[in-house]
Design an enzyme around this catalytic site. Structure first.
Site, short mmCIF file in Angstrom:
data_model
loop_
_atom_site.label_atom_id
_atom_site.label_comp_id
_atom_site.label_asym_id
_atom_site.label_seq_id
_atom_site.Cartn_x
_atom_site.Cartn_y
_atom_site.Cartn_z
N HIS B 79 32.22 86.82 -81.85
CA HIS B 79 31.79 87.87 -80.92
C HIS B 79 31.61 87.28 -79.52
N ASP B 108 53.24 91.61 -54.00
CA ASP B 108 52.99 91.21 -55.38
C ASP B 108 52.15 89.95 -55.35
N TRP B 144 29.28 80.18 -79.86
CA TRP B 144 30.32 80.13 -78.82
C TRP B 144 30.18 78.88 -77.97
N SER B 172 46.06 79.52 -69.52
CA SER B 172 46.27 80.85 -68.98
C SER B 172 45.34 81.12 -67.81
N SER B 173 44.06 80.79 -68.00
CA SER B 173 43.11 81.03 -66.92
C SER B 173 43.43 80.23 -65.68
N HIS B 256 28.10 76.79 -67.25
CA HIS B 256 27.34 77.54 -66.28
C HIS B 256 28.23 78.18 -65.20
N GLU B 258 31.07 79.04 -65.60
CA GLU B 258 31.74 80.10 -66.35
C GLU B 258 30.95 81.42 -66.30
N TYR B 260 29.08 82.43 -64.00
CA TYR B 260 29.24 83.03 -62.67
C TYR B 260 30.66 83.53 -62.45
N SER B 271 30.28 95.65 -54.29
CA SER B 271 30.27 95.68 -52.83
C SER B 271 31.37 96.57 -52.26
N HIS B 305 20.08 73.58 -67.27
CA HIS B 305 19.00 74.50 -67.64
C HIS B 305 19.24 75.13 -69.01
N HIS B 306 20.43 74.89 -69.56
CA HIS B 306 20.66 75.35 -70.94
C HIS B 306 20.18 74.31 -71.94
N THR B 331 21.42 85.17 -54.51
CA THR B 331 21.61 86.38 -55.31
C THR B 331 20.74 87.50 -54.76
N LYS B 334 22.28 89.23 -51.94
CA LYS B 334 23.25 90.24 -52.34
C LYS B 334 22.57 91.55 -52.68
N ARG B 453 17.49 83.06 -82.15
CA ARG B 453 18.86 83.60 -82.14
C ARG B 453 19.61 83.12 -83.36
C1 HEA Z 1 30.44 89.84 -72.09
C2 HEA Z 1 29.98 89.44 -73.13
C3 HEA Z 1 29.28 90.22 -74.21
C4 HEA Z 1 29.25 91.57 -74.47
C5 HEA Z 1 29.94 92.68 -73.75
C6 HEA Z 1 28.40 91.73 -75.62
C7 HEA Z 1 28.12 92.97 -76.22
C8 HEA Z 1 27.26 93.15 -77.28
N1 HEA Z 1 26.56 92.17 -77.94
FE1 HEA Z 1 26.71 90.17 -77.60
N2 HEA Z 1 26.82 88.17 -77.24
C9 HEA Z 1 27.55 87.57 -76.24
C10 HEA Z 1 28.27 88.20 -75.26
C11 HEA Z 1 28.46 89.58 -75.19
N3 HEA Z 1 27.94 90.51 -76.03
C12 HEA Z 1 27.43 86.15 -76.33
C13 HEA Z 1 28.06 85.12 -75.40
C14 HEA Z 1 26.61 85.89 -77.43
C15 HEA Z 1 26.14 84.55 -77.95
C16 HEA Z 1 26.97 84.12 -79.10
C17 HEA Z 1 26.40 82.89 -79.73
O1 HEA Z 1 25.20 82.86 -80.04
O2 HEA Z 1 27.17 81.93 -79.90
C18 HEA Z 1 26.24 87.20 -77.96
C19 HEA Z 1 25.38 87.37 -79.06
C20 HEA Z 1 24.95 88.60 -79.51
C21 HEA Z 1 23.91 88.78 -80.46
C22 HEA Z 1 23.06 87.68 -81.06
C23 HEA Z 1 23.65 87.18 -82.29
C24 HEA Z 1 22.84 86.07 -82.84
O3 HEA Z 1 22.18 85.35 -82.09
O4 HEA Z 1 22.90 85.93 -84.07
C25 HEA Z 1 23.77 90.12 -80.68
C26 HEA Z 1 22.81 90.72 -81.60
O5 HEA Z 1 22.49 91.82 -81.53
C27 HEA Z 1 24.75 90.77 -79.84
C28 HEA Z 1 24.93 92.14 -79.77
C29 HEA Z 1 25.81 92.77 -78.89
C30 HEA Z 1 26.04 94.20 -78.88
C31 HEA Z 1 25.41 95.20 -79.79
C32 HEA Z 1 26.95 94.42 -77.88
C33 HEA Z 1 27.52 95.77 -77.45
O6 HEA Z 1 27.39 95.91 -76.07
C34 HEA Z 1 28.93 95.95 -77.89
C35 HEA Z 1 29.37 97.38 -77.68
C36 HEA Z 1 30.83 97.61 -77.93
C37 HEA Z 1 31.36 98.14 -79.05
C38 HEA Z 1 30.56 98.47 -80.22
C39 HEA Z 1 32.84 98.34 -79.18
C40 HEA Z 1 33.33 99.73 -78.92
C41 HEA Z 1 33.21 100.70 -80.02
C42 HEA Z 1 33.91 100.75 -81.16
C43 HEA Z 1 34.86 99.70 -81.60
C44 HEA Z 1 33.75 101.88 -82.05
C45 HEA Z 1 33.09 101.58 -83.33
C46 HEA Z 1 31.62 101.67 -83.14
C47 HEA Z 1 30.73 101.76 -84.14
C48 HEA Z 1 31.06 101.48 -85.54
C49 HEA Z 1 29.31 102.11 -83.82
N4 HEA Z 1 25.44 89.82 -79.14
C1 HEA Z 2 27.01 86.83 -65.97
C2 HEA Z 2 26.38 85.92 -66.53
C3 HEA Z 2 25.08 85.30 -66.13
C4 HEA Z 2 24.39 85.33 -64.92
C5 HEA Z 2 24.79 86.00 -63.64
C6 HEA Z 2 23.20 84.55 -65.13
C7 HEA Z 2 22.27 84.34 -64.13
C8 HEA Z 2 21.18 83.48 -64.25
N1 HEA Z 2 20.81 82.81 -65.39
FE1 HEA Z 2 21.70 82.96 -67.22
N2 HEA Z 2 22.73 82.87 -68.95
C9 HEA Z 2 23.91 83.50 -69.23
C10 HEA Z 2 24.65 84.28 -68.36
C11 HEA Z 2 24.28 84.52 -67.04
N3 HEA Z 2 23.16 84.09 -66.42
C12 HEA Z 2 24.32 83.26 -70.59
C13 HEA Z 2 25.58 83.79 -71.26
C14 HEA Z 2 23.34 82.45 -71.15
C15 HEA Z 2 23.22 81.95 -72.58
C16 HEA Z 2 24.22 81.00 -73.01
C17 HEA Z 2 23.99 80.63 -74.43
O1 HEA Z 2 23.11 79.81 -74.70
O2 HEA Z 2 24.69 81.20 -75.31
C18 HEA Z 2 22.37 82.22 -70.08
C19 HEA Z 2 21.25 81.41 -70.24
C20 HEA Z 2 20.42 81.05 -69.21
C21 HEA Z 2 19.45 80.01 -69.31
C22 HEA Z 2 19.19 79.12 -70.52
C23 HEA Z 2 18.20 79.73 -71.42
C24 HEA Z 2 18.01 78.97 -72.65
O3 HEA Z 2 18.96 78.84 -73.43
O4 HEA Z 2 16.89 78.49 -72.84
C25 HEA Z 2 18.81 79.95 -68.08
C26 HEA Z 2 17.73 78.99 -67.75
O5 HEA Z 2 17.49 78.67 -66.67
C27 HEA Z 2 19.43 80.94 -67.23
C28 HEA Z 2 19.07 81.18 -65.91
C29 HEA Z 2 19.75 82.05 -65.06
C30 HEA Z 2 19.38 82.25 -63.67
C31 HEA Z 2 18.23 81.63 -62.94
C32 HEA Z 2 20.30 83.14 -63.17
C33 HEA Z 2 20.36 83.62 -61.74
O6 HEA Z 2 21.67 83.58 -61.26
C34 HEA Z 2 19.80 85.00 -61.58
C35 HEA Z 2 19.55 85.31 -60.14
C36 HEA Z 2 19.18 86.75 -59.87
C37 HEA Z 2 17.95 87.22 -59.60
C38 HEA Z 2 16.75 86.34 -59.58
C39 HEA Z 2 17.71 88.68 -59.37
C40 HEA Z 2 17.96 89.18 -57.98
C41 HEA Z 2 17.20 88.50 -56.93
C42 HEA Z 2 16.27 89.07 -56.13
C43 HEA Z 2 15.95 90.53 -56.19
C44 HEA Z 2 15.68 88.23 -55.08
C45 HEA Z 2 14.24 87.96 -55.17
C46 HEA Z 2 13.89 87.30 -56.43
C47 HEA Z 2 13.05 86.25 -56.55
C48 HEA Z 2 12.63 85.36 -55.49
C49 HEA Z 2 12.51 85.99 -57.93
N4 HEA Z 2 20.40 81.60 -67.94
CU LIG Z 3 23.43 78.80 -66.87
#
Ligand code: HEA
Ligand code: HEA
Ligand SMILES: [Cu+2]
Ligand code: CUA
Lengths: 389, 528, 293
Positions: B79, B108, B144, B172-173, B256, B258, B260, B271, B305-306, B331, B334, B453
């Site tokens: 997933h 293009d 993942w 590809s990317s 990380h 990634e 962003y 925007s 921070h992860h 951020t 923005k 998790r």
């Molecule tokens: C962009 C990235 C993205 C997106 C869009 C989503 C979308 C969703 N995620 Fe995901 N998620 C991740 C990125 C994302 N996730 C990542 C990176 C992890 C961590 C993995 C890891 O731990 O290694 C994670 C882990 C994660 C967990 C934790 C699993 C665990 O720790 O064991 C859960 C649990 O609820 C969850 C739920 C969902 C749900 C309900 C949606 C929903 O928003 C999805 C909605 C979309 C659909 C459902 C598809 C469209 C509809 C159909 C196909 C029709 C059929 C529908 C029905 C039968 C109702 N996600």
């Molecule tokens: C699109 C993807 C995305 C984005 C944009 C971010 C944005 C940020 N993330 Fe997140 N992050 C993930 C995707 C993302 N993250 C994913 C996928 C994981 C889990 C990976 C995994 O383990 O599977 C993760 C996990 C993760 C962790 C690790 C947690 C853990 O495993 O223990 C941390 C810890 O620092 C973190 C921090 C942040 C911070 C500080 C930002 C900042 O960029 C956010 C900044 C934005 C704001 C703060 C809000 C707007 C700001 C204001 C309104 C200004 C005023 C605010 C203040 C002065 C407070 N993220």
């Molecule tokens: Cu990060």
């Protein structure tokens, strides 16, 4: 803020589920029973409040313009843009806020990371999927595994087949109970040396605010000084394979007096068990006895991987039914079980199980599921392999 | 193969499309490739979402009902992988393909054949990944983030398939990103200076840079995994002098940036949309550009921070905490800019705008929880609980996915030549908005209450909340079917779209007819 | 719009090569993955066939695509703008290669400065050294591993030094070849290219020599702990890049012989030479950090 939000959420929750909330789930981080956990909680709350306030301001402004500056209300777009003053202000203010957050956070962190001057040291070793505790100051070490029986959590039949035997009702501490909890004294700085035998695990007890990864080949340190006696439950929090969800932690904090008593008792019991092992070597157990004990041991220690029916999980864990090792040379079989297979998930059980259990479980594997070798392995046989004979 | 066809001269007067299957297989047309990317991404979203539904169904109540723990781990892992690499990234590349040439006045992409190659690698790579689920021993089951040694010494045979498919996804990317950068550097119409480029183009330029910088590092990571597992090296094995934590450093150096990569183009989309529907210029164009660049640069120095619980030296824990917190500043710039753009505008609320507004609020909530996670001592409590899951779904689903939805609604009329069904679109929006919060908001509480998790079963006190979460999940999943309906309906017909489509829209793509002709600018337009 | 002022944009025609390439990669992945599993388990399987098929398709694709490209270029179809695109594309590709090597250099630095000292008990890892790896010492090259296995470090004198000289010289000769092309002095270009290629091949031969020496006499192998791992992965990937670079140079050489390049139309030459210089710079990094220090 927190309170209103959570109650706000419980309303749709109630509607959705139709039953009353099991109100025992806290909606917030635990305050815990150590000074550190309390400080962490305070830090968490403060940051949360600050974020809520920022949120109120930002979203407030946004909703204001959504309601008032809409075309349907005849709003005419203004033309202003770019203002250095405004831009500098909204860069500087968050910066200052961040500093205000970073200062206390740094303080708490430095305190957490000060591992010096501990009163007691315990080595915590994770392995798939159990914890091993070793007291440095006493001659005491043991494994701690999940105590919830399989029949409570395997519900596969119950849901699709209403005639099938229903799973056992789930107990109060479902999935959070172990056979042998860790016991520590209160008001003492207990140092944990956290490591692992195989993959990465993570030892987390929320009430102590201790979460430390157990990395194979490295020792990480953490500590806790518990203020209140009690039973504290935690979990393994690093994905460590199939049964990552079944690796709970239970710590009992006792007063010093009770702790000393407990230690004395345990040390005596372990010494006695060792003595009994020696006696065992001269004894022959009957095959029935071995099979009975073997089955119990198998289900407790081996079935997680090799499955209760001995068929394993193809491609992940080999089946023992019809396995060449279980049917072949006894010595080889004992060797695998006692010493494990290096570089695989098959760990050595020589340390974990007693001679009697080892003999029994090996006997069981050689005779269960139609393996029928007829062998009855005795403690002495196992001992011989262990001693390298 | 038609080597020297007539591309040279005559395509500005007749807009002919190649036909048949080879139109798609052999294409060099950025619009066709963009379309293929978008459909591919949507398919992956459905597949990844379906896996999420399996996860949610298993977690609906305590106990193991439907799947066994090993399969649960595979679902979690795949997933995550599918959503990140198969849904979000290709969707943005698809948008880049469609829009960047139109926005900068190019005919293009700069390297059209390579562009086609970048796309066609993906279906193959993901089929391999998905097929590995059916191998003996199952597919990838180590998260993942595939931490070693679970993914090396202790993993199953399909790991090799996972590794090599990640390699080609990375290729590809990288090729896609090179294409974007070169297009932007080299194909801008005369007069289209850097500081006149639409923000979507800017954010993609920076994203592409991040991609080229970190995808090779991912390739390096999986290569080390490969040799550790199959060829006896000791990168992640202490017995030979390596360190399992080293895996995490290298992985997150990629990981990380990634995340962003998955949000910067979203910033660009929002925007574009907000000024259009506020009928007011973006408040601070140049500060947006600088903020995006700062986020990108900072993203290289916050990766650990992860890994705050891995036992790093305290100096490192402090450094990564401070650096991570700093990202809130740009951020914030923005977010404030978007609000200031709305301020005293003249707003209307068509579906793209609704998604954009929801994005601003919900992404910010996700950002706040990110900031909380960055506080090292507090992260010791949050780490690897559902609080983290809540955080990243807020930034990814209500962030990245919502922005993609917004973009789809915003540009659909330009792509298809028809207006989409506004009523259906609004229905989709409101259903999604409500269900997504029922789905992800309670995860904060479950996480704080201590649910880890990646577990297939949990203690009883989490039961009620998990039920709510699952219900929200099913509702959100079903709501996405409305989106599918809107898109199909819009392709098949509907009210004819005007060239400009939206009253407040500005930019080159709105100067050309709707649907955009197969070949746009064969002679550079002039930008004043 | 003023059509006259600007050059027409050039958009390449449809092509079947990309999809052929994607299919080739597909078979490579399946074949290679099956092959490593066979290798690990000792079972028979079809992996080698899959891999060979995939590689064959890729070779076919490259011949076809390049031929196509060359024909179009020779026919004067390309605009100057496309030339710039190619150049920029190549530059960014090389940047991505730099980052690929950065991952392995990162691993090397991490091992040397972090994990090895920590295993010996430095930093906050006193207990690691004391309890888990008692007696282990942090030295580099890591000739004695934590679990007691032993190996030897590769000295920088001898083969590595010769190799450095070879590569450095080759960069110079390649530069002269470039100058030759730019000035239209074809025979000079031919000579210099020939020397460059010869130097590249000599480098590769010496490298193989070094590996044989390491494996047979020094017990320095892929499973010789972190030292062996970083040593072989860095030098190995570098070697693969030299091989690729040499092939590129050979192709370019053949094209020079055919009289393909002109003063201002020699992108292929430029790409190959950039690539070669890049490989050279990587070697310098290797020489310093893998061998000398
Ligand atoms: C962009 C990235 C993205 C997106 C869009 C989503 C979308 C969703 N995620 Fe995901 N998620 C991740 C990125 C994302 N996730 C990542 C990176 C992890 C961590 C993995 C890891 O731990 O290694 C994670 C882990 C994660 C967990 C934790 C699993 C665990 O720790 O064991 C859960 C649990 O609820 C969850 C739920 C969902 C749900 C309900 C949606 C929903 O928003 C999805 C909605 C979309 C659909 C459902 C598809 C469209 C509809 C159909 C196909 C029709 C059929 C529908 C029905 C039968 C109702 N996600
Ligand atoms: C699109 C993807 C995305 C984005 C944009 C971010 C944005 C940020 N993330 Fe997140 N992050 C993930 C995707 C993302 N993250 C994913 C996928 C994981 C889990 C990976 C995994 O383990 O599977 C993760 C996990 C993760 C962790 C690790 C947690 C853990 O495993 O223990 C941390 C810890 O620092 C973190 C921090 C942040 C911070 C500080 C930002 C900042 O960029 C956010 C900044 C934005 C704001 C703060 C809000 C707007 C700001 C204001 C309104 C200004 C005023 C605010 C203040 C002065 C407070 N993220
Ligand atoms: Cu990060
Ligand atoms: Cu042990 Cu998770």
């Amino acid at each position: 803020m927190k309170v209103t939000r959570s109650t706000g959420w419980s309303i749709p929750a109630l509607l959705a589920t139709g039953n009353v909330m099991a109100s025992d789930m806290p909606l917030n981080m635990v305050q815990g029973v150590t000074d550190i956990s309390q400080k962490t909680y305070d830090l968490h709350m403060n940051i949360l409040y600050i974020c809520c306030v920022i949120g109120l301001v930002v979203f407030g402004a946004m909703f204001w313009s959504i309601f008032h500056h809409r075309k349907s209300k005849g709003a005419k777009p203004a033309t202003f843009h770019e203002s250095h003053t405004v831009e500098i202000i909204w860069t500087a203010i968050p910066f200052v806020i961040l500093i205000a957050m970073a200062v206390p956070a740094t303080g708490v962190l430095l305190e957490i990371e000060d591992n010096s001057k501990s009163d007691l040291t315990i080595q915590v070793t994770g392995s798939q999927w159990k914890w091993h505790y070793k007291y440095f100051d006493h001659d005491l070490e043991y494994y701690s595994v999940l105590a919830t029986p399989r029949a409570q959590y395997e519900n596969y039949n119950g849901i699709f087949n209403s005639n099938a035997s229903k799973p056992l009702p789930k107990g109060e501490n479902y999935l959070s109970e172990v056979d042998r909890p860790l016991v520590i004294p209160i008001n003492k700085k207990v140092r944990f040396l956290v490591t692992s035998d195989d993959v990465i695990h993570s030892w987390w007890v929320p009430d102590f605010a201790v979460k430390q990864d157990a990395n194979p080949g490295f020792i990480n340190e953490a500590w806790a000084k518990v203020n209140v006696p009690g039973v504290y439950r935690g979990k393994c929090t690093e994905l460590c394979g199939k049964d990552h969800g079944y690796m709970p932690i239970v710590v009992i904090a006792k007063t010093q007096v009770e702790y000393d008593k407990w230690i004395a008792e345990k040390v005596a019991v372990q010494a006695q068990a060792k003595a009994e092992e020696q006696k065992l070597l001269g004894m022959q157990m009957s095959k029935d006895e071995l099979m009975a004990l073997g089955e119990r041991t198998y289900l407790a220690s081996c079935a997680a991987c090799h499955q209760p029916n001995g068929q394993g999980l193809p491609g992940v864990f080999p089946g023992l039914k019809d396995s060449p090792i279980a049917l072949g040379d006894v010595k080889k079989h004992i060797d695998v079980v006692v010493n494990g297979t290096k570089g695989t998930a098959m760990q050595g059980f020589g340390k974990q199980l007693g001679l009697k259990e080892l003999a029994a479980v090996i006997t069981y594997e050689r005779n269960a599921w139609g393996n029928n070798t007829g062998d009855a392995v005795q403690a002495a046989d196992v001992n011989a392999v262990m001693k390298g004979q | 193969m038609s080597t020297m066809t007539d591309t040279h001269d005559d395509h500005d007067d007749h807009d002919h499309k190649p036909t048949g299957i080879t139109r798609w297989l052999y294409t060099t047309n950025h619009k066709d490739i963009g379309t293929m990317y978008l459909w591919f991404s949507f398919t992956m979203f459905l597949i990844g979402g379906f896996m999420a539904m399996i996860i949610r169904a298993e977690l609906y109540q305590p106990g193991l009902q439907i799947i066994d723990p090993n399969f649960f781990n595979q679902m979690t892992t795949v997933h995550g992988l599918i959503m990140v690499f198969g849904a979000v990234m290709p969707a943005f590349v698809g948008l880049a393909n469609w829009l960047i040439p139109m926005m900068i006045g190019a005919p293009d992409m700069a390297l059209p054949r390579m562009n086609n190659w970048s796309f066609w690698i993906l279906p193959f790579a993901f089929s391999i990944l998905l097929a590995s689920l059916f191998m003996e021993g199952g597919g990838p089951n180590f998260g993942w983030t595939f931490y070693a040694p679970l993914s090396t010494t202790y993993s199953n045979d399909s790991t090799a398939f996972f590794i090599f498919s990640v390699h080609i996804m990375g290729m590809s990317s990288i090729m896609g990103a090179i294409n974007v950068i070169v297009t932007i550097f080299n194909m801008r119409a005369p007069g289209m200076t850097f500081m006149k480029m639409p923000l979507f183009v800017w954010t993609w330029l920076i994203t592409a840079f991040l991609l080229i910088a970190v995808m090779p590092v991912l390739a390096g990571t999986v290569t080390m995994m490969l040799t550790d597992k199959y060829f006896g090296t000791s990168f992640f094995d202490a017995a030979g002098g390596g360190d399992p934590v080293m895996f995490q450093h290298i992985f997150w150096f990629f990981g990380h940036p990634e995340v962003y990569i998955m949000i910067l183009p979203a910033f660009g989309i929002v925007s574009e949309i907000i000024p259009t529907f506020a009928r007011k210029r973006l408040f601070g164009y140049s500060s947006m550009v600088y903020a995006t660049s700062s986020i990108a640069l900072l993203s290289f120095i916050v990766w650990a921070h992860h890994m705050l619980t891995t036992g790093m030296p305290v100096a490192a824990e402090l450094f990564f905490m401070y650096a991570t917190m700093l990202i809130s500043v740009p951020t914030g710039v923005k977010v404030f800019n978007w609000v200031a753009t709305m301020w005293k505008g003249s707003m209307t609320f068509e579906t793209p705008m609704l998604f954009a507004l929801a994005f601003v609020i919900l992404f910010t909530i996700g950002g706040f929880s990110g900031l909380m996670l960055a506080i090292t001592p507090a992260d010791f409590q949050y780490h690897d609980t559902y609080f983290v899951v809540a955080h990243f779904h807020y930034v990814l689903v209500t962030g990245a996915i919502f922005s993609i939805m917004a973009a789809a609604y915003y540009w659909l009329p330009k792509w298809t030549g028809h207006m989409y069904d506004e009523k259906l679109g609004k229905t989709h929006f409101w259903c999604s908005l409500i269900s997504v919060n029922v789905l992800f908001f309670p995860m904060h509480f479950v996480g704080l209450a201590g649910m880890p998790r990646r577990i297939p079963d949990y203690a009883l006190q989490f039961a009620d909340f998990n039920k709510i979460i699952s219900i929200g999940g099913f509702a959100f999943g079903l709501s996405q079917l409305i989106f599918l309906a809107v898109v199909i309906k819009c392709i098949r017909g509907g009210e004819k779209a005007t060239d400009r489509v939206w009253e407040g829209a500005t930019g080159l793509e709105w100067e050309i007819p709707s649907p955009a002709p197969y070949h746009t600018f064969s002679t550079p337009p002039e930008i004043k | 719009m003023s059509t006259k002022e600007y050059e027409h944009y050039y958009v390449p025609a449809q092509s079947k090569w990309p999809i052929v390439g994607a299919v080739g990669l597909f078979f490579i992945v399946i074949g290679a993955a099956a092959l490593v599993n066979q290798f690990a388990s000792g079972n028979e399987g079809l992996g080698a066939y899959g891999l060979t098929l995939g590689l064959a398709i890729m070779v076919y694709m490259m011949f076809g695509w390049f031929k196509n490209q060359i024909d179009e270029s020779m026919a004067g179809m390309y605009s100057a703008q496309l030339g710039v695109s190619y150049r920029q594309g190549m530059a960014w590709f090389i940047f991505s290669e730099v980052m690929f090597f950065a991952a392995f250099f990162g691993a090397l630095f991490y091992a040397r400065n972090m994990s090895v000292p920590w295993l010996a008990g430095e930093g906050n890892n006193a207990m690691t050294g004391e309890i888990l790896w008692n007696g282990f010492q942090s030295v580099w090259p890591l000739e004695k591993m934590p679990d007691g296995r032993e190996t030897q470090g590769m000295p920088w004198t001898g083969l590595p030094l010769y190799n450095t000289l070879l590569l450095l010289t080759s960069s110079v000769t390649l530069h002269f070849a470039h100058v030759g092309i730019e000035k239209g002095e074809r025979s000079k270009a031919k000579l210099m290219m020939g020397i460059t290629i010869a130097l590249g091949i000599m480098f590769l031969i010496l490298q193989v020599e070094e590996y044989i020496h390491a494996y047979t006499e020094m017990n320095l192998t892929l499973d010789a702990g972190i030292y062996g791992s970083t040593f072989f992965m860095l030098t190995g990937f570098h070697g693969m890049h030299v091989t690729l670079g040499t092939i590129m140079l050979i192709v370019v050489f053949l094209r020079i012989l055919k009289g393909h390049f002109t003063k201002d139309n020699h992108f292929a030459f430029l790409a190959a030479s950039w690539y070669w210089h890049f490989v050279d710079v990587v070697w310098l990094g290797l020489f310093v950090f893998v061998y000398i220090l």
